[in-house]
Design an enzyme around this catalytic site. Structure first.
Site, PDB file in Angstrom:
ATOM      1  N   TYR A  61       0.853  -1.187   0.000  1.00 37.86           N
ATOM      2  CA  TYR A  61       0.000   0.000   0.000  1.00 37.86           C
ATOM      3  C   TYR A  61       0.890   1.238   0.000  1.00 37.86           C
ATOM      4  CZ  TYR A  61      -4.469   2.374   0.663  1.00 37.86           C
ATOM      5  OH  TYR A  61      -5.602   3.129   0.480  1.00 37.86           O
TER       6      TYR A  61
ATOM      7  N   SER B 269     -19.627  -5.122  -3.113  1.00 38.45           N
ATOM      8  CA  SER B 269     -18.669  -4.637  -2.122  1.00 38.45           C
ATOM      9  C   SER B 269     -19.353  -3.656  -1.187  1.00 38.45           C
ATOM     10  CB  SER B 269     -17.494  -3.940  -2.816  1.00 38.45           C
ATOM     11  OG  SER B 269     -17.933  -2.723  -3.415  1.00 38.45           O
TER      12      SER B 269
ATOM     13  N   ARG C 146     -20.102 -10.207 -10.794  1.00 39.82           N
ATOM     14  CA  ARG C 146     -19.592 -11.406 -11.435  1.00 39.82           C
ATOM     15  C   ARG C 146     -20.574 -12.557 -11.241  1.00 39.82           C
ATOM     16  NH1 ARG C 146     -17.569 -14.825  -7.576  1.00 39.82           N
ATOM     17  NH2 ARG C 146     -17.099 -13.898  -5.543  1.00 39.82           N
ATOM     18  N   ASP C 147     -20.528 -13.518 -12.137  1.00 39.38           N
ATOM     19  CA  ASP C 147     -21.355 -14.714 -11.995  1.00 39.38           C
ATOM     20  C   ASP C 147     -20.861 -15.532 -10.806  1.00 39.38           C
ATOM     21  OD1 ASP C 147     -23.101 -14.786 -14.578  1.00 39.38           O
ATOM     22  OD2 ASP C 147     -21.094 -14.179 -15.212  1.00 39.38           O
ATOM     23  N   ARG C 148     -21.797 -16.076 -10.033  1.00 46.08           N
ATOM     24  CA  ARG C 148     -21.436 -16.799  -8.814  1.00 46.08           C
ATOM     25  C   ARG C 148     -22.608 -17.685  -8.405  1.00 46.08           C
ATOM     26  NH1 ARG C 148     -20.768 -11.786  -4.968  1.00 46.08           N
ATOM     27  NH2 ARG C 148     -20.305 -10.808  -6.949  1.00 46.08           N
TER      28      ARG C 148
ATOM     29  N   PHE D 288      -9.625   7.771  -7.901  1.00 40.36           N
ATOM     30  CA  PHE D 288     -10.044   8.318  -6.615  1.00 40.36           C
ATOM     31  C   PHE D 288      -9.385   7.537  -5.499  1.00 40.36           C
ATOM     32  CE2 PHE D 288     -12.600   8.501  -2.780  1.00 40.36           C
ATOM     33  CZ  PHE D 288     -12.783   9.868  -2.632  1.00 40.36           C
ATOM     34  N   TRP D 289      -8.775   8.272  -4.563  1.00 46.84           N
ATOM     35  CA  TRP D 289      -8.127   7.656  -3.407  1.00 46.84           C
ATOM     36  C   TRP D 289      -8.506   8.471  -2.187  1.00 46.84           C
ATOM     37  CZ3 TRP D 289      -2.260   7.967  -1.982  1.00 46.84           C
ATOM     38  CH2 TRP D 289      -1.979   7.051  -0.960  1.00 46.84           C
TER      39      TRP D 289
ATOM     40  N   LYS E 103     -17.896  -8.429   5.251  1.00 48.44           N
ATOM     41  CA  LYS E 103     -16.850  -7.657   5.919  1.00 48.44           C
ATOM     42  C   LYS E 103     -16.645  -8.163   7.344  1.00 48.44           C
ATOM     43  CE  LYS E 103     -15.108  -4.248   4.894  1.00 48.44           C
ATOM     44  NZ  LYS E 103     -13.815  -3.993   4.249  1.00 48.44           N
TER      45      LYS E 103
END
Length: 375
Positions: free
Chosen positions: A96, A196, A218-220, A312-313, A370
């Site tokens: 990082y 997310s 995504r496919d799952r 973007f951060w 999370k």
């Protein structure tokens, strides 16, 4: 400077049997083992530390930390909860851009209760709930001593796990929606990584402003359940990546306008799908790269559609003297939480079971919510 190795604390994995006592400073880094004298002293603490950069399940361990002096403008906080974020893992790995130098305590955000204060502290009192704002290194420990100005007092009525996680992901979502492109009610955004925490927040914050959201996942296994969950949060459309392997994705929008703004946290093909949706002159913000694949854009997207690509951060934004503004925005987000208008999936894990929580955060046990450590 003393190191964990020089003090004989060496373990291949996180161990809860280590009894070496160390002294850590407010920045999460080992400072010394010198004696001190003060009328205000923190309780002894336990902390998850790492001596060198590497994979977190191999280089972190639990240690006892000596009591430290609480100076006149400092505050001792008993931590209540702290999450394990991807950026926390990246800091331990050493990849990082901004990170403490080891030996250091892990963690970057969280919530705690004021235990004691220095003699000149006026803004906080024992019993107050506080969060480090801007976020600060070293939150994976039971007691933290930092300067009064580090801590932001919050309402004790906020659910603990939300208070612990409000300053990174929800704030990122709010800033990307409000600070980058002017959006009005009736406009649309498109994003990948919609499951997310940032993605879930984007959906709800956009909905509250009357902004449509188009979400790519995504496919799952259990995809229908995932779609339903996002729709219940306020998503207008949810598409799998395979569904979008068509020439004209905009034919799937129905009455939703072409998005002015897109968010990318995946990269690779998932980023290209966001670009396909954007309207003339649209902007895509990249705030993550979970696939570790680059963002590719066609020449025609620049020339004929005049698309803009930006990054973007959050940490960069916070470093530009935005402390007061960020605290106001955090208070807004916490109010939404209390009103039931902002929610996301989390799992509370006892501090004593940090190993399992870390394995879940590292993806060793499949897709998991999370992980939030409860002290």
């Amino acid at each position: 400077m003393a190191t964990l190795r020089s003090l004989g604390v060496i373990a291949p994995r996180l161990s809860f049997s280590c009894k070496r006592r160390l002294v850590y400073g407010g920045g999460g880094q080992l400072i010394s083992t010198r004696a001190f004298s003060s009328s205000v002293v923190s309780p002894p603490s336990k902390a998850v530390v790492y001596e060198v950069h590497g994979e977190p399940d191999k280089v972190t361990r639990l240690v006892d930390v000596e009591a430290v002096e609480v100076k006149e403008k400092e505050v001792c906080v008993k931590m209540l909860a702290a999450p394990i974020n991807p950026s926390d893992i990246n800091r331990i790995q050493g990849v990082y851009p901004v990170r403490p130098q080891p030996p250091a305590v892990g963690g970057y955000e969280g919530v705690g209760e004021v235990h004691s204060v220095g003699s000149l502290v006026t803004s906080l009192s024992p019993g107050d709930w506080v969060i480090p704002s801007p976020p600060s290194f070293g939150t994976w420990q039971t007691y933290i001593v930092k300067d009064e100005n580090v801590w932001h007092k919050i309402d004790k009525g906020v659910p603990m796990e939300y208070a612990a996680t409000i300053t990174v992901n929800p704030l990122t979502a709010l800033l990307m929606l409000e600070d980058c492109v002017t959006l009005n009610s009736g406009d649309a955004i498109v994003q990948n990584g919609a499951t997310s925490m940032v993605g879930q927040c984007v959906i709800q914050l956009a909905k509250a402003r009357g902004i449509h959201s188009i979400n790519i996942i995504r496919d799952r296994p259990g995809i229908d359940e995932v779609k339903e969950r996002l729709k219940n949060l306020g998503a207008d459309e949810v598409f799998t990546e395979n569904k979008l392997e068509v020439k004209n994705v905009k034919s799937l929008l129905g009455g939703i306008p072409e998005p002015a703004l897109g968010f990318n946290c995946v990269g690779g093909n998932a980023a290209s799908l966001v670009l396909k949706f954007l309207r003339q002159g649209g902007t895509m913000l990249t705030y993550g790269g979970m696939s570790k694949k680059p963002v590719s854009v066609s020449t025609s997207s620049f020339i004929f559609k005049d698309l803009s690509l930006r990054g973007f951060w959050l940490q960069k934004w916070l470093s530009t003297d935005k402390a007061e503004e960020s605290r106001r925005m955090i208070d807004r987000l916490l109010s939404l939480v209390q009103d039931g208008k902002l929610k996301y999936k989390m799992e509370l894990a006892p501090f004593d079971d940090f190993n399992t929580a870390l394995d879940k955060a590292l993806g060793k046990l499949g897709s998991q919510p999370k992980q939030v450590i409860k002290f």
